[in-house]
Design a protein around this motif. Structure first.
Motif, PDB file in Angstrom:
ATOM      1  N   PHE A 272      50.400  21.921  32.370  1.00 28.42           N
ATOM      2  CA  PHE A 272      50.199  22.667  33.616  1.00 28.42           C
ATOM      3  C   PHE A 272      48.923  22.211  34.310  1.00 28.42           C
ATOM      4  O   PHE A 272      47.861  22.114  33.683  1.00 28.42           O
ATOM      5  N   ALA A 273      49.019  21.959  35.606  1.00 25.87           N
ATOM      6  CA  ALA A 273      47.830  21.936  36.448  1.00 25.87           C
ATOM      7  C   ALA A 273      47.563  23.358  36.908  1.00 25.87           C
ATOM      8  O   ALA A 273      48.488  24.153  37.066  1.00 25.87           O
ATOM      9  N   SER A 274      46.298  23.685  37.108  1.00 18.75           N
ATOM     10  CA  SER A 274      45.932  25.018  37.600  1.00 18.75           C
ATOM     11  C   SER A 274      44.943  24.830  38.738  1.00 18.75           C
ATOM     12  O   SER A 274      43.851  24.288  38.535  1.00 18.75           O
ATOM     13  N   ARG A 275      45.333  25.272  39.924  1.00 21.08           N
ATOM     14  CA  ARG A 275      44.509  25.055  41.113  1.00 21.08           C
ATOM     15  C   ARG A 275      44.168  26.381  41.780  1.00 21.08           C
ATOM     16  O   ARG A 275      45.053  27.195  42.060  1.00 21.08           O
ATOM     17  N   ASN A 276      42.884  26.601  42.035  1.00 12.70           N
ATOM     18  CA  ASN A 276      42.427  27.775  42.770  1.00 12.70           C
ATOM     19  C   ASN A 276      42.938  29.065  42.118  1.00 12.70           C
ATOM     20  O   ASN A 276      42.971  29.175  40.894  1.00 12.70           O
ATOM     21  N   ALA A 277      43.340  30.047  42.900  1.00 11.17           N
ATOM     22  CA  ALA A 277      43.794  31.331  42.370  1.00 11.17           C
ATOM     23  C   ALA A 277      44.624  32.042  43.427  1.00 11.17           C
ATOM     24  O   ALA A 277      44.554  31.711  44.616  1.00 11.17           O
ATOM     25  N   LEU A 278      45.402  33.020  42.987  1.00 12.47           N
ATOM     26  CA  LEU A 278      46.230  33.828  43.867  1.00 12.47           C
ATOM     27  C   LEU A 278      45.639  35.226  44.029  1.00 12.47           C
ATOM     28  O   LEU A 278      44.756  35.636  43.268  1.00 12.47           O
ATOM     29  N   LYS A 279      46.162  35.960  45.004  1.00  9.41           N
ATOM     30  CA  LYS A 279      45.682  37.309  45.251  1.00  9.41           C
ATOM     31  C   LYS A 279      45.728  38.155  43.992  1.00  9.41           C
ATOM     32  O   LYS A 279      44.788  38.906  43.698  1.00  9.41           O
ATOM     33  N   GLU A 280      46.812  38.041  43.215  1.00  9.21           N
ATOM     34  CA  GLU A 280      46.915  38.854  42.008  1.00  9.21           C
ATOM     35  C   GLU A 280      45.858  38.484  40.976  1.00  9.21           C
ATOM     36  O   GLU A 280      45.466  39.332  40.170  1.00  9.21           O
ATOM     37  N   ASP A 281      45.384  37.232  40.986  1.00  7.58           N
ATOM     38  CA  ASP A 281      44.296  36.849  40.093  1.00  7.58           C
ATOM     39  C   ASP A 281      42.992  37.520  40.523  1.00  7.58           C
ATOM     40  O   ASP A 281      42.234  38.020  39.681  1.00  7.58           O
ATOM     41  N   PHE A 282      42.715  37.519  41.829  1.00  5.62           N
ATOM     42  CA  PHE A 282      41.542  38.224  42.336  1.00  5.62           C
ATOM     43  C   PHE A 282      41.609  39.702  41.951  1.00  5.62           C
ATOM     44  O   PHE A 282      40.616  40.281  41.486  1.00  5.62           O
ATOM     45  N   GLU A 283      42.763  40.307  42.138  1.00  6.46           N
ATOM     46  CA  GLU A 283      42.911  41.731  41.851  1.00  6.46           C
ATOM     47  C   GLU A 283      42.738  42.016  40.356  1.00  6.46           C
ATOM     48  O   GLU A 283      42.158  43.040  39.974  1.00  6.46           O
ATOM     49  N   HIS A 284      43.246  41.128  39.505  1.00  6.52           N
ATOM     50  CA  HIS A 284      43.090  41.287  38.060  1.00  6.52           C
ATOM     51  C   HIS A 284      41.621  41.214  37.667  1.00  6.52           C
ATOM     52  O   HIS A 284      41.137  42.029  36.866  1.00  6.52           O
ATOM     53  N   VAL A 285      40.897  40.248  38.226  1.00  2.00           N
ATOM     54  CA  VAL A 285      39.476  40.113  37.927  1.00  2.00           C
ATOM     55  C   VAL A 285      38.708  41.350  38.391  1.00  2.00           C
ATOM     56  O   VAL A 285      37.865  41.889  37.659  1.00  2.00           O
ATOM     57  N   ILE A 286      38.995  41.812  39.598  1.00  2.00           N
ATOM     58  CA  ILE A 286      38.316  42.999  40.124  1.00  2.00           C
ATOM     59  C   ILE A 286      38.558  44.195  39.213  1.00  2.00           C
ATOM     60  O   ILE A 286      37.633  44.947  38.880  1.00  2.00           O
ATOM     61  N   ALA A 287      39.799  44.375  38.764  1.00  2.00           N
ATOM     62  CA  ALA A 287      40.118  45.497  37.877  1.00  2.00           C
ATOM     63  C   ALA A 287      39.387  45.372  36.551  1.00  2.00           C
ATOM     64  O   ALA A 287      38.884  46.376  36.007  1.00  2.00           O
ATOM     65  N   CYS A 288      39.297  44.151  36.006  1.00  6.47           N
ATOM     66  CA  CYS A 288      38.622  43.957  34.720  1.00  6.47           C
ATOM     67  C   CYS A 288      37.119  44.191  34.834  1.00  6.47           C
ATOM     68  O   CYS A 288      36.500  44.741  33.917  1.00  6.47           O
ATOM     69  N   ILE A 289      36.514  43.771  35.944  1.00  2.05           N
ATOM     70  CA  ILE A 289      35.091  44.058  36.153  1.00  2.05           C
ATOM     71  C   ILE A 289      34.878  45.554  36.284  1.00  2.05           C
ATOM     72  O   ILE A 289      33.964  46.136  35.673  1.00  2.05           O
ATOM     73  N   ARG A 290      35.732  46.211  37.065  1.00  5.02           N
ATOM     74  CA  ARG A 290      35.618  47.651  37.283  1.00  5.02           C
ATOM     75  C   ARG A 290      35.739  48.421  35.968  1.00  5.02           C
ATOM     76  O   ARG A 290      35.048  49.419  35.758  1.00  5.02           O
ATOM     77  N   ASP A 291      36.598  47.920  35.064  1.00  4.21           N
ATOM     78  CA  ASP A 291      36.826  48.596  33.792  1.00  4.21           C
ATOM     79  C   ASP A 291      35.795  48.248  32.723  1.00  4.21           C
ATOM     80  O   ASP A 291      35.894  48.732  31.588  1.00  4.21           O
ATOM     81  N   GLY A 292      34.842  47.390  33.061  1.00  2.00           N
ATOM     82  CA  GLY A 292      33.793  47.048  32.107  1.00  2.00           C
ATOM     83  C   GLY A 292      34.171  45.977  31.105  1.00  2.00           C
ATOM     84  O   GLY A 292      33.470  45.772  30.107  1.00  2.00           O
ATOM     85  N   ARG A 293      35.259  45.242  31.361  1.00  2.00           N
ATOM     86  CA  ARG A 293      35.696  44.218  30.418  1.00  2.00           C
ATOM     87  C   ARG A 293      35.064  42.848  30.675  1.00  2.00           C
ATOM     88  O   ARG A 293      35.300  41.909  29.896  1.00  2.00           O
ATOM     89  N   VAL A 294      34.274  42.737  31.728  1.00  2.00           N
ATOM     90  CA  VAL A 294      33.613  41.478  32.065  1.00  2.00           C
ATOM     91  C   VAL A 294      32.104  41.695  32.026  1.00  2.00           C
ATOM     92  O   VAL A 294      31.577  42.525  32.781  1.00  2.00           O
ATOM     93  N   PRO A 295      31.376  40.984  31.158  1.00  2.10           N
ATOM     94  CA  PRO A 295      29.915  41.169  31.055  1.00  2.10           C
ATOM     95  C   PRO A 295      29.180  40.455  32.192  1.00  2.10           C
ATOM     96  O   PRO A 295      28.577  39.399  32.008  1.00  2.10           O
ATOM     97  N   VAL A 296      29.240  41.048  33.374  1.00  3.40           N
ATOM     98  CA  VAL A 296      28.719  40.362  34.561  1.00  3.40           C
ATOM     99  C   VAL A 296      27.219  40.081  34.455  1.00  3.40           C
ATOM    100  O   VAL A 296      26.729  39.088  34.988  1.00  3.40           O
ATOM    101  N   GLU A 297      26.474  40.954  33.759  1.00  3.71           N
ATOM    102  CA  GLU A 297      25.032  40.735  33.641  1.00  3.71           C
ATOM    103  C   GLU A 297      24.735  39.457  32.863  1.00  3.71           C
ATOM    104  O   GLU A 297      23.769  38.746  33.159  1.00  3.71           O
ATOM    105  N   ALA A 298      25.555  39.168  31.854  1.00  2.00           N
ATOM    106  CA  ALA A 298      25.346  37.951  31.078  1.00  2.00           C
ATOM    107  C   ALA A 298      25.751  36.705  31.853  1.00  2.00           C
ATOM    108  O   ALA A 298      25.228  35.606  31.611  1.00  2.00           O
TER     109      ALA A 298
END
Length: 330
Positions: A272-298
């Motif tokens: 697979f090639a993987s290029r850029n991202a789709l809206k659902e990828d942005f939304e998934h990341v936003i939800a994971c940050i909101r839920d505390g699953r992404v250590p943004v400070e690190a």
């Protein structure tokens, strides 16, 4: 004509603050006041002159958080909302766009690369490229785009709980892929040539396994991600893929992919090639940050003000071994 401050790469090796005209309003677009900008590897390459098809001068910046200065016509975005900008400007009519894959639009233009980006006070973008970042901080919202690239690659690779995943390359994109593979429940190994980069990544992914390139590791993996930006590493990655496994290329480089066909076939490898991202990828990341699953400070290891960015970006371009993500506060 009203002017705004902008950071401009005038030519390779020359980065300065200038006054630029504020962008004009457009139907179907939203005006956004930029708050914070993540510095991408692409930005460092533009500064260094390693983007041969880029036209200088260029306002860089495509990892953007901001505040909507007006509501969107569709009612999703209200004036004053914290937003993330999807920087991929697409035609909407090509085969890829019609198939629901605008991330690989035939006529794609990326903010800060093909057209002026967000290292400035204001930007006007299509309303469909503006997503609500409710529940995030200004800083974490500026990291959504680069994390979405890793999340998209993980989705391309079909990562599921219980799988083993190898990510080669511990830069920001590789760390993002490793993080979202871990969120999906995979057992993650991160491999790099740099012990210092692996040490940084360990702060983000303390439960992952870390391996230094140059030592022999015979294990094979259900899914392998390449995020090295090195054609030799990309060609060698097939040997780490288990029989029946998948190989996902996050890197984009000049050169030819060369695999031994018997090795490729006997594994029945999915490539697979993987290029850029789709809206659902942005939304998934936003939800994971909101839920505390992404250590943004690190992840946010460095920061600079708008004025100091003229000095700091060139310094960081010379030595990126001590940072994961640097942020400009506009």
């Amino acid at each position: 004509m009203s002017l705004m401050k902008a950071l401009v790469c005038v030519e390779p090796g020359r980065f300065e603050q200038q006054d630029r005209p504020r962008p004009e309003a457009k139907p179907g677009h939203v005006r956004v006041r930029i708050l914070q900008v993540g510095i991408c590897g692409t930005d460092y390459h533009i500064y260094a002159g390693h983007q041969p098809f880029l036209a200088y001068p260029r306002i860089m910046g495509h990892e953007l958080s901001g505040r909507a200065m007006e509501p969107s016509a569709d009612g999703r975005i209200a004036e004053g909302d914290l937003v993330v900008i999807n920087p991929y400007l697409t035609c909407g009519t090509c085969r890829a766009c019609r198939a629901g894959k605008p991330n690989c639009c035939e006529n794609i233009a990326v903010l800060g690369v093909h057209t002026d980006g967000g290292m400035c006070e204001e930007i006007v973008v299509p309303e469909g490229n503006v997503y609500s970042a409710e529940g995030l901080t200004e800083q974490s919202a500026a990291m959504v785009e680069f994390l979405a690239i890793g999340a998209h690659g993980v989705r391309r690779g079909g990562v599921r709980a219980g799988m083993s995943a190898l990510v080669v390359g511990a830069g920001p994109i590789g760390i993002g892929a490793a993080l979202f593979a871990s969120i999906e429940g995979a057992e993650v190994t991160l491999r790099d040539t740099s012990a210092s980069r692996l040490a940084l990544a360990r702060k983000v992914l303390p439960e992952a396994r870390f391996e230094l390139v140059g030592v022999e590791y015979p294990a094979a993996y259900d899914v392998v991600f390449d995020a090295t930006g090195n054609i030799r590493a990309m060609n060698a990655g097939l040997h780490h893929v288990a029989h029946g496994g998948s190989y996902v290329l996050l890197s984009v480089v000049k050169g030819d992919l060369c695999f031994a066909d018997p090795e490729f076939h006997k594994r029945e490898t999915a490539l697979f090639a993987s290029r850029n991202a789709l809206k659902e990828d942005f939304e998934h990341v936003i939800a994971c940050i909101r839920d505390g699953r992404v250590p943004v400070e690190a992840l946010a290891t460095h920061a600079t003000g708008f004025e100091d960015a003229v000095t700091n970006l060139p310094l960081w371009a010379e030595d990126r071994g001590t940072l994961i993500k640097a942020i400009i506060r506009v």
